[in-house]
Design an enzyme around this catalytic site. Structure first.
Site, short mmCIF file in Angstrom:
data_model
loop_
_atom_site.label_atom_id
_atom_site.label_comp_id
_atom_site.label_asym_id
_atom_site.label_seq_id
_atom_site.Cartn_x
_atom_site.Cartn_y
_atom_site.Cartn_z
N ASN A 161 31.78 107.15 -8.97
CA ASN A 161 32.30 108.46 -8.60
C ASN A 161 33.67 108.75 -9.22
OD1 ASN A 161 32.27 106.27 -6.55
ND2 ASN A 161 33.93 107.45 -5.66
N ALA A 202 24.80 110.43 1.74
CA ALA A 202 24.76 109.12 1.10
C ALA A 202 25.46 108.04 1.91
CB ALA A 202 25.37 109.21 -0.30
N THR A 203 26.46 108.40 2.70
CA THR A 203 27.11 107.40 3.53
C THR A 203 26.10 106.80 4.50
OG1 THR A 203 29.25 108.48 3.35
CG2 THR A 203 28.95 106.99 5.23
N GLN A 222 25.93 109.89 -7.33
CA GLN A 222 26.53 110.61 -8.47
C GLN A 222 25.55 110.81 -9.62
OE1 GLN A 222 29.25 112.22 -8.64
NE2 GLN A 222 30.36 111.44 -6.85
N SER A 237 22.55 112.21 -2.14
CA SER A 237 23.28 113.10 -1.24
C SER A 237 23.11 114.54 -1.69
CB SER A 237 24.76 112.72 -1.26
OG SER A 237 25.51 113.67 -0.54
N THR A 275 15.94 114.90 15.72
CA THR A 275 15.24 116.06 15.15
C THR A 275 15.65 116.24 13.68
OG1 THR A 275 15.25 117.07 17.32
CG2 THR A 275 14.78 118.51 15.45
N CYS A 334 46.47 109.64 -1.47
CA CYS A 334 47.86 110.08 -1.36
C CYS A 334 48.35 110.12 0.08
CB CYS A 334 48.09 111.42 -2.05
SG CYS A 334 46.60 112.36 -2.34
N HIS A 351 25.00 117.30 -1.05
CA HIS A 351 26.17 118.11 -1.44
C HIS A 351 26.77 117.68 -2.77
CE1 HIS A 351 29.87 115.66 -0.42
NE2 HIS A 351 28.96 114.95 0.22
#
Ligand SMILES: *Cc1c(COP(=O)(O)O)cnc(C)c1O
Length: 385
Positions: A155, A75-76, A183, A203, A244, A330, A205
């Site tokens: 997300n 998706a990026t 999402q 996406s 490819t 973080c 994954h």
């Protein structure tokens, strides 16, 4: 796999469904040729498989033709190709883009880049539910607006945006609409035809296919949408994405969509029940716990909670048995509050003390019950010290 950790971070990534792995395996070994090598039989077999995968993805997304599907690395890349691609091919129509403040960085950062090359970008805000106001969006549209980019589901909070209504506003004003649906695909019942969308990102994954595969839907009818490529050097993917193609990934994505759409309504209900049970287990067990974002308009499997009086990083550190996310990025010394929560008007201290919990296909009732008990225990313990 660490077996003792309860995985509640499906919005960050999902495991491959074993049926997806089974479907893609032959394309790692037997049918491995380059789909462009159509002068020999193995190449033609690979090409046929790639185009079958493309047709399946197109059909399940509600596209009118397989040529509307461009396989990407995720998706990026899809978001970058949509935004930079429209900017590169359509600047003659104007130089204004409208988006909103809680988009994913893979939308917001290309737009920052476009700003520095002369584009005007309007970023509208959200209310405390995490949703945009239609009249604010409508007011932001101008005669030189080329594109609106609006995600379907956030997300971090799962908050849903009114994409179909915005598509209508966009088209009335002669603008295009792009939707980051990373999402939403496979989690909600919709298609590109009913949303009336021009560009849509997904996406692999995030929906039980491997990392490194995704797709961008690019409308090719009424009239075909022109896009400039990001990656040049061949004529793959209709010239929009050279290199490819990832054939095993494409086969996996098609299979993942078939599985998701095959059981969509039932799974939506199951995930919403699990999420509600988890949320109730935490909220009922604690004072000073609030749900961030719309409860009525959100993804079935997502909840985002804030806990008064503690630090998000301290909570994460005391929950090594749960795989969850905090809204704060973080960098241990200086925890940053989530920009998404801040944009919704959540107090900085509460934004820093938030957890995103996302359930998925392999989550069980036992998982959410144990997770709720552990979160209540640790929040109570941290507050007492
Ligand atoms: C995960 C995600 C992305 C990025 O997807 P990748 O395939 O990991 O590049 C973009 N947008 C949203 C809303 C996401 O959740």
């Amino acid at each position: 796999m660490t077996t003792d950790v309860i995985y509640l971070d499906y919005n960050a990534s999902t495991p491959c469904d074993p049926r997806v792995v089974e479907a893609m395996l032959p394309y790692l070994t037997g049918i491995f040729a380059n789909p462009s090598s159509r002068h020999h039989q193995p190449g033609r077999d690979a090409f046929t498989a790639l185009e079958e995968a493309r047709s399946t993805v197109a059909r399940l997304l509600g596209a009118t033709s397989a040529t509307e599907i461009v396989f990407t690395s995720g998706a990026t890349e899809g978001n970058n190709l949509a935004l930079m691609g429209v900017a590169g091919a359509q600047a003659g129509r104007g130089r204004h883009i409208v988006t909103q403040v809680t988009e994913h960085p893979s939308v917001l950062e290309p737009l920052i880049h476009l700003r520095s090359s002369g584009w005007d970008v309007t970023e509208i805000g959200v209310n405390s539910d995490g949703r945009i106001q239609l009249d604010e969006l409508s007011d932001a549209l101008r005669d030189d607006t080329v594109l609106i980019s609006l995600m379907l589901a956030n997300n971090e909070t799962g908050a849903l945006q009114p994409v179909a209504q915005v598509a209508e506003l966009a088209h009335e004003r002669g603008a295009l609409i792009h939707c980051d649906a990373a999402q939403a695909v496979g989690k909600l019942a919709f298609d590109v035809a009913t949303l009336n969308i021009d560009l849509l990102t997904l996406s692999g994954h995030k929906l039980y296919a491997p990392k490194g595969i995704g797709a961008l839907f690019v409308r090719r009818s009424r009239p075909p949408l022109r896009l400039a490529p990001l990656v040049r050097g061949g004529d793959h993917e209709h010239g929009l994405r050279s290199g490819t193609p990832n054939l095993p990934g494409a086969v996996a994505l098609a299979r993942a969509l078939e599985i998701a759409f095959g059981n969509l309504e039932a799974e939506m209900g199951r995930l919403a029940d699990l999420r509600d049970r988890l949320e109730a287990g935490v909220v009922d067990g604690l004072n000073g716990c609030s749900v961030n974002g719309s409860r009525a308009h959100r993804l079935p499997g997502t909840t985002n909670l804030s806990f008064a009086g503690i630090e998000g990083n301290a909570l994460l550190a005391s929950l090594p048995d749960l795989a969850v996310s905090t809204g704060s990025a973080c960098t241990s010394a200086h925890p940053q509050a989530s920009p998404v929560l801040l944009a919704m008007g959540v107090q900085p201290a509460l934004a820093k003390a938030s957890l995103r919990l996302s359930v998925g296909r392999f989550t069980t009732t036992e998982d959410v019950d144990r997770a709720a008990v552990r979160i209540v225990e640790e929040v109570t313990r941290l507050r007492s010290i």
